[in-house]
Design a protein around this motif. Structure first.
Motif, short mmCIF file in Angstrom:
data_model
loop_
_atom_site.label_atom_id
_atom_site.label_comp_id
_atom_site.label_asym_id
_atom_site.label_seq_id
_atom_site.Cartn_x
_atom_site.Cartn_y
_atom_site.Cartn_z
N ILE A 1 0.88 -1.17 0.00
CA ILE A 1 0.00 0.00 0.00
C ILE A 1 0.92 1.22 0.00
O ILE A 1 1.73 1.41 0.92
CB ILE A 1 -0.92 0.02 1.24
CG1 ILE A 1 -1.81 -1.23 1.28
CG2 ILE A 1 -1.79 1.29 1.23
CD1 ILE A 1 -2.77 -1.30 2.47
N ARG B 1 2.31 4.85 0.45
CA ARG B 1 3.73 4.69 0.16
C ARG B 1 4.43 3.68 1.05
O ARG B 1 5.36 2.99 0.66
CB ARG B 1 4.45 6.03 0.44
CG ARG B 1 4.21 7.16 -0.42
CD ARG B 1 4.93 8.39 0.15
NE ARG B 1 4.49 8.72 1.50
CZ ARG B 1 5.13 9.58 2.31
NH1 ARG B 1 6.24 10.18 1.91
NH2 ARG B 1 4.67 9.85 3.51
N ILE C 1 -3.17 4.38 -1.41
CA ILE C 1 -4.20 4.85 -0.48
C ILE C 1 -3.56 5.84 0.48
O ILE C 1 -2.49 5.57 1.02
CB ILE C 1 -4.84 3.69 0.33
CG1 ILE C 1 -5.50 2.68 -0.62
CG2 ILE C 1 -5.86 4.23 1.33
CD1 ILE C 1 -6.08 1.46 0.07
N MET D 1 1.81 -0.19 8.97
CA MET D 1 0.92 0.30 10.03
C MET D 1 -0.52 -0.12 9.80
O MET D 1 -1.07 0.05 8.71
CB MET D 1 0.97 1.83 10.10
CG MET D 1 2.37 2.43 10.16
SD MET D 1 3.37 1.82 11.52
CE MET D 1 2.70 2.73 12.89
N GLY E 1 -7.44 0.79 10.44
CA GLY E 1 -7.73 -0.35 9.57
C GLY E 1 -8.41 0.07 8.28
O GLY E 1 -8.63 -0.76 7.39
C1 PRP Z 1 -0.32 5.20 6.70
C2 PRP Z 1 0.08 3.75 6.77
C3 PRP Z 1 -1.18 3.04 6.38
C4 PRP Z 1 -2.24 3.91 6.99
C5 PRP Z 1 -2.71 3.27 8.27
O1 PRP Z 1 -0.32 5.66 5.40
O2 PRP Z 1 1.17 3.44 5.96
O3 PRP Z 1 -1.37 2.93 4.97
O4 PRP Z 1 -1.63 5.18 7.26
O5 PRP Z 1 -3.77 3.98 8.81
P1 PRP Z 1 -5.26 3.40 8.87
O6 PRP Z 1 -5.15 2.00 9.35
O7 PRP Z 1 -5.93 4.32 9.84
O8 PRP Z 1 -5.84 3.49 7.50
P2 PRP Z 1 -0.67 7.18 4.99
O9 PRP Z 1 -2.12 7.32 4.74
O10 PRP Z 1 -0.06 8.11 6.01
O11 PRP Z 1 0.05 7.34 3.59
P3 PRP Z 1 1.61 7.35 3.21
O12 PRP Z 1 2.10 5.93 3.34
O13 PRP Z 1 1.60 7.84 1.82
O14 PRP Z 1 2.31 8.27 4.17
#
Ligand code: PRP
Ligand code: URA
Length: 206
Positions: free
Chosen positions: A75, A77, A100, A131, A135
């Protein structure tokens, strides 16, 4: 399905380095890559094999190859940080992408990109993101993968929390989650605590 928590001592050591606020991006990358490999090794223990015949310099013997193709789906980045760790282990794997980004105010996922190959339906698919917070991102990614035909999805995430795990279990009970930590929960900005901050920013130095 219960989350599988990889508690290998090395995983706990690498995790402690990437949690530390003072760890620079070049070290963060290296340790996240190691964690990805440890997660992947656990998650692939049961992969089916096909028997093959191998001619060594001395004689014929039995060998093995993976019975099904693997598709890795970071996903964007931050998932790229897990991909960098595991792709050298299976260089022939197909790499698909899902983009996303969480909305910073609402924490809701915004899907902005997808490139999912037709071969995904017959493959063992590994969804990669360090992370799992609310979710929202993982649930949306798994939804897209299933819509594209994926039937065997496993999620690898380094840091998870009860909220994200519950969301995945509710939306995708058939997707096992392998993680190195189930943290306490989310703060008011939907960041995981104690967590490690913004994984994408820390991995890419942005
Ligand atoms: C972060 C992480 C997940 C998401 C998790 O990405 O890498 O994709 O947040 O959070 P959630 O479980 O509440 O959806 P982010 O949206 O910050 O994007 P990035 O990787 O481009 O920084
Ligand atoms: N995304 C991150 O990178 N970190 C969090 O704690 C939550 C979402």
């Amino acid at each position: 399905m219960q989350p599988f928590v990889v508690q290998h001592p090395l995983a706990q050591c690498h995790l402690s380095v990437i949690r530390a606020a003072g760890t620079p991006s070049h070290d963060f990358r290296r340790h996240l890559n190691h964690l990805a490999r440890l997660l992947f090794l656990e998650a692939t223990r049961e992969l089916p094999l096909r028997e093959i015949s191998v001619q060594t310099p001395l004689r014929q013997t039995l060998g093995a190859q993976l019975a099904r193709p693997l598709v890795f789906v970071p996903i964007l980045r931050a998932g790229l940080g897990l991909l960098d760790g595991i792709l050298p282990l299976v260089p022939e794997a197909v790499v698909a992408h899902v983009g996303i980004k969480r909305n910073e105010e609402t924490a809701l996922p915004h899907a902005y990109y997808a490139n999912l190959p037709a071969c995904i339906s017959g493959a063992d698919v590994f969804l990669l993101d360090p992370m799992l917070a609310t979710g929202g991102s993982a649930c949306e990614a798994a939804r897209q993968l299933k819509e594209a035909g994926a039937m065997r999805i496993t999620m690898l995430c380094v840091v998870s929390c009860p909220e994200g795990l519950a969301a995945m279990k509710h939306a995708h009970p058939d997707v096992p989650v392998f993680t190195t930590a189930i943290d306490d929960g989310l703060n008011e900005k939907c960041y995981i605590v104690p967590g490690l901050g913004d994984a994408g920013d820390r991995y890419f130095g942005t």
